[in-house]
Design a protein around this motif. Structure first.
Motif, mmCIF file in Angstrom:
data_model
loop_
_atom_site.group_PDB
_atom_site.id
_atom_site.type_symbol
_atom_site.label_atom_id
_atom_site.label_comp_id
_atom_site.label_asym_id
_atom_site.label_seq_id
_atom_site.Cartn_x
_atom_site.Cartn_y
_atom_site.Cartn_z
ATOM 1 N N ASN A 57 0.801 -1.230 0.000
ATOM 2 C CA ASN A 57 0.000 0.000 0.000
ATOM 3 C C ASN A 57 0.835 1.283 0.000
ATOM 4 O O ASN A 57 0.270 2.357 0.027
ATOM 5 N N SER A 58 2.157 1.176 -0.015
ATOM 6 C CA SER A 58 2.998 2.379 -0.164
ATOM 7 C C SER A 58 4.451 1.964 -0.327
ATOM 8 O O SER A 58 4.824 0.809 -0.030
ATOM 9 N N GLY A 59 5.264 2.906 -0.750
ATOM 10 C CA GLY A 59 6.700 2.656 -0.830
ATOM 11 C C GLY A 59 7.302 2.463 0.557
ATOM 12 O O GLY A 59 8.243 1.689 0.736
ATOM 13 N N THR A 60 6.753 3.179 1.518
ATOM 14 C CA THR A 60 7.234 3.038 2.896
ATOM 15 C C THR A 60 7.004 1.614 3.393
ATOM 16 O O THR A 60 7.885 0.994 3.996
ATOM 17 N N SER A 61 5.804 1.071 3.113
ATOM 18 C CA SER A 61 5.517 -0.312 3.517
ATOM 19 C C SER A 61 6.439 -1.285 2.794
ATOM 20 O O SER A 61 6.873 -2.286 3.374
ATOM 21 N N THR A 84 17.824 11.968 1.458
ATOM 22 C CA THR A 84 16.703 11.181 0.949
ATOM 23 C C THR A 84 15.415 11.698 1.564
ATOM 24 O O THR A 84 15.431 12.532 2.472
ATOM 25 N N PHE A 85 14.291 11.152 1.073
ATOM 26 C CA PHE A 85 13.004 11.422 1.726
ATOM 27 C C PHE A 85 12.985 10.656 3.052
ATOM 28 O O PHE A 85 13.547 9.569 3.162
ATOM 29 N N VAL A 86 12.305 11.206 4.016
ATOM 30 C CA VAL A 86 12.305 10.684 5.385
ATOM 31 C C VAL A 86 11.893 9.203 5.467
ATOM 32 O O VAL A 86 12.310 8.475 6.378
ATOM 33 N N ALA A 87 11.108 8.730 4.504
ATOM 34 C CA ALA A 87 10.562 7.370 4.569
ATOM 35 C C ALA A 87 11.642 6.296 4.605
ATOM 36 O O ALA A 87 11.461 5.248 5.245
ATOM 37 N N THR A 88 12.755 6.541 3.923
ATOM 38 C CA THR A 88 13.851 5.566 3.909
ATOM 39 C C THR A 88 14.281 5.258 5.339
ATOM 40 O O THR A 88 14.470 4.092 5.727
ATOM 41 N N GLU A 155 17.478 -1.921 -2.299
ATOM 42 C CA GLU A 155 17.487 -0.684 -3.090
ATOM 43 C C GLU A 155 16.228 0.127 -2.782
ATOM 44 O O GLU A 155 15.122 -0.406 -2.929
ATOM 45 N N ASP A 156 16.393 1.372 -2.416
ATOM 46 C CA ASP A 156 15.238 2.275 -2.365
ATOM 47 C C ASP A 156 15.097 2.870 -3.767
ATOM 48 O O ASP A 156 15.766 3.842 -4.121
ATOM 49 N N ALA A 157 14.226 2.227 -4.544
ATOM 50 C CA ALA A 157 14.017 2.621 -5.941
ATOM 51 C C ALA A 157 12.713 3.401 -6.091
ATOM 52 O O ALA A 157 12.131 3.454 -7.174
ATOM 53 N N ALA A 158 12.275 4.045 -5.003
ATOM 54 C CA ALA A 158 10.992 4.763 -5.000
ATOM 55 C C ALA A 158 10.920 5.834 -6.080
ATOM 56 O O ALA A 158 9.841 6.187 -6.545
ATOM 57 N N GLN A 159 12.099 6.355 -6.481
ATOM 58 C CA GLN A 159 12.124 7.433 -7.487
ATOM 59 C C GLN A 159 12.686 6.935 -8.814
ATOM 60 O O GLN A 159 12.970 7.752 -9.689
ATOM 61 N N ALA A 160 12.847 5.629 -8.979
ATOM 62 C CA ALA A 160 13.693 5.137 -10.074
ATOM 63 C C ALA A 160 13.049 4.052 -10.945
ATOM 64 O O ALA A 160 13.739 3.140 -11.402
ATOM 65 N N PHE A 179 9.710 0.079 -4.480
ATOM 66 C CA PHE A 179 9.154 1.152 -5.318
ATOM 67 C C PHE A 179 7.977 1.818 -4.620
ATOM 68 O O PHE A 179 7.246 1.175 -3.863
ATOM 69 N N SER A 180 7.774 3.082 -4.959
ATOM 70 C CA SER A 180 6.582 3.819 -4.521
ATOM 71 C C SER A 180 5.763 4.169 -5.751
ATOM 72 O O SER A 180 6.323 4.511 -6.794
ATOM 73 N N PHE A 181 4.458 4.080 -5.612
ATOM 74 C CA PHE A 181 3.565 4.543 -6.690
ATOM 75 C C PHE A 181 2.710 5.702 -6.201
ATOM 76 O O PHE A 181 1.561 5.872 -6.622
ATOM 77 N N GLY A 184 2.577 11.349 -7.581
ATOM 78 C CA GLY A 184 3.538 12.177 -8.313
ATOM 79 C C GLY A 184 4.762 11.430 -8.813
ATOM 80 O O GLY A 184 5.610 12.021 -9.483
ATOM 81 N N LYS A 185 4.864 10.149 -8.502
ATOM 82 C CA LYS A 185 6.039 9.395 -8.950
ATOM 83 C C LYS A 185 5.980 9.170 -10.468
ATOM 84 O O LYS A 185 4.937 9.358 -11.101
ATOM 85 N N ASN A 186 7.098 8.716 -11.053
ATOM 86 C CA ASN A 186 7.125 8.502 -12.514
ATOM 87 C C ASN A 186 6.030 7.526 -12.942
ATOM 88 O O ASN A 186 5.472 7.651 -14.033
HETATM 89 C C1 LIG Z 1 13.311 7.895 -1.769
HETATM 90 C C2 LIG Z 1 11.940 7.560 -1.259
HETATM 91 N N1 LIG Z 1 11.787 6.507 -0.439
HETATM 92 C C3 LIG Z 1 10.582 6.149 0.010
HETATM 93 C C4 LIG Z 1 9.434 6.838 -0.335
HETATM 94 C C5 LIG Z 1 8.146 6.438 0.284
HETATM 95 O O1 LIG Z 1 7.153 6.098 -0.619
HETATM 96 P P1 LIG Z 1 5.601 6.306 -0.230
HETATM 97 O O2 LIG Z 1 5.322 7.755 -0.209
HETATM 98 O O3 LIG Z 1 4.893 5.582 -1.323
HETATM 99 O O4 LIG Z 1 5.397 5.666 1.102
HETATM 100 C C6 LIG Z 1 9.545 7.924 -1.213
HETATM 101 C C7 LIG Z 1 8.388 8.710 -1.711
HETATM 102 O O5 LIG Z 1 7.531 9.202 -1.183
HETATM 103 C C8 LIG Z 1 10.829 8.304 -1.672
HETATM 104 O O6 LIG Z 1 10.977 9.353 -2.490
#
Ligand SMILES: Cc1ncc(COP(=O)(O)O)c(C=O)c1O
Length: 368
Positions: A57-61, A84-88, A155-160, A179-181, A184-186
């Motif tokens: 349900n998210s890139g964070t998950s 990086t974004f805080v989620a990593t 790999e944190d490929a959320a942006q890739a 990956f994150s969907f 706003g992601k690609n």
């Molecule tokens: C580098 C990075 N890691 C993790 C995430 C987390 O993804 P999500 O927002 O889908 O939880 C994001 C994007 O938001 C991100 O840019």
């Protein structure tokens, strides 16, 4: 007016296909997981060059479950970046492990491989590089270090999405790729979404259980799991959009080439695409010493920009407990003061890129 992102343009072009996808889900009533999600898992893992894909349900998950599947928990350390974004970092913290930050390479702003080995301790379990802005980190030396020390590479490929490293796609090169969907992601859902891809069947099975309450079969909870399932509507929407992703990436790359040409010699530092990588420009970020003044000038001309990211994670109040402070990661800290993300989306027009570059050149010249 030049927007930072224009999702409306994308959705207008695909409206009929998207509405058909919504209708399919409404009539099947498969709102959680289901056949559209299963098909998307197959299609996206194939797109990424990996054998298995587990929709969440998210890139964070995705990051959280990849870490758990690798057995990471309390008392462990995970080497990552603060740029990086805080989620990593949040995902590492969720497991009870401690993030250990290393600085980034000044050219790419991806994990500085030369800094990794000295950060390894007896507690280190994994390395978590981020493919910042859509360019893969230098994975081969990281994998070599990881193999020598018995560490997992996530790999944190959320942006890739679709980015490449030496001809292989991001996400499929380490032990797991996340990956994150986010819209706003690609490749963005109409809501939240994420996926772990891997070639390791054991990790795939564990993640499949963990996302759905740790069930091996209904009401048999083998593991302590989560409600991290992907929604059926998101699977259906993402299948529609995936068919356009390569063309969108080409559009982003075309815009980047034009930005690079028009900003050359202007005094701003343009992003570097390393020869072994295919950058997918989720973000096109330049570096400008007087960033804030230039951003304000662009704003008055109705040109929207962003900053990814203004405060590195190790300096965020919530993450001070990990023992890093100002001055510990000088490359990261300098970048956060200078980065400016310019409008970037596939439908951006050449005239709009020209306008943005013209104002940047004027403002940089005025300040200099
Ligand atoms: C580098 C990075 N890691 C993790 C995430 C987390 O993804 P999500 O927002 O889908 O939880 C994001 C994007 O938001 C991100 O840019």
């Amino acid at each position: 007016m030049v927007p930072f992102l224009n999702l409306k343009a994308q959705h207008t072009a695909l409206e009929e296909e998207l509405v058909a996808a919504f209708r399919r889900t409404l009539s099947s009533t498969q709102f959680v997981l289901g056949s559209e999600v299963a098909a998307f898992e197959e299609e996206f893992s194939a797109f990424s060059g990996a054998e298995f894909g587990i929709g969440v349900n998210s890139g964070t998950s995705a990051l959280h479950l990849a870490l758990l599947a690798a057995g990471i928990g309390s008392g462990d350390e995970v080497i990552t970046v603060s740029c990086t974004f805080v989620a990593t970092v949040a995902a590492i913290d969720y497991t009870g492990a401690r993030p250990v930050f290393v600085d980034v390479d000044p050219a790419t702003l991806n994990m500085d491989v030369a800094k990794v080995e000295s950060a390894i301790t007896s507690r280190t379990k994994a390395i978590l590089p981020v493919h910042l802005h859509g360019q893969p980190a230098d994975l081969d030396p990281l994998l070599e270090i990881a193999r020598r020390h018995g560490l997992v590479v996530i790999e944190d490929a959320a942006q890739a999405h679709g980015a490449e490293y030496k001809g292989r796609r991001a996400g499929s090169i380490g032990d797991m790729g996340c990956f994150s969907f986010y819209p706003g992601k690609n490749l963005g859902a109409c809501g939240e979404g994420g996926m772990v891809v891997t070639n390791n069947e054991e990790f795939a099975q564990r993640i499949r259980m963990l996302r759905d309450w740790g069930q091996e079969r209904k009401y048999h909870h083998t593991l302590k799991g989560f409600n991290y399932r992907m929604e059926g509507i998101q699977g259906a929407v993402l299948r529609v959009k995936l068919r356009h992703l390569d063309a969108w990436t080409e559009g982003r790359r075309r815009n980047a080439v034009q930005y690079n040409a028009l900003l050359a010699g202007s005094g701003v530092t343009i992003p570097v695409e390393v020869p072994c990588a295919r950058h997918v420009y989720h973000v096109y970020a330049v570096r400008i010493p007087n960033r804030d003044a230039v951003q304000a000038a662009l704003q008055t001309r109705e040109i929207q920009t962003g900053i990814h990211y203004p405060i590195p994670v190790h300096l965020q109040q919530a993450y001070r407990e990990f023992g890093f402070g100002a001055g510990d990661l000088p490359v990261t800290e300098k970048a956060s003061a200078e980065l400016l993300s310019l409008p970037m989306f596939p439908e951006l027009e050449p005239g709009q890129v020209e306008e943005v570059c013209q104002i940047i050149r004027q403002e940089v010249a005025r300040a200099g």
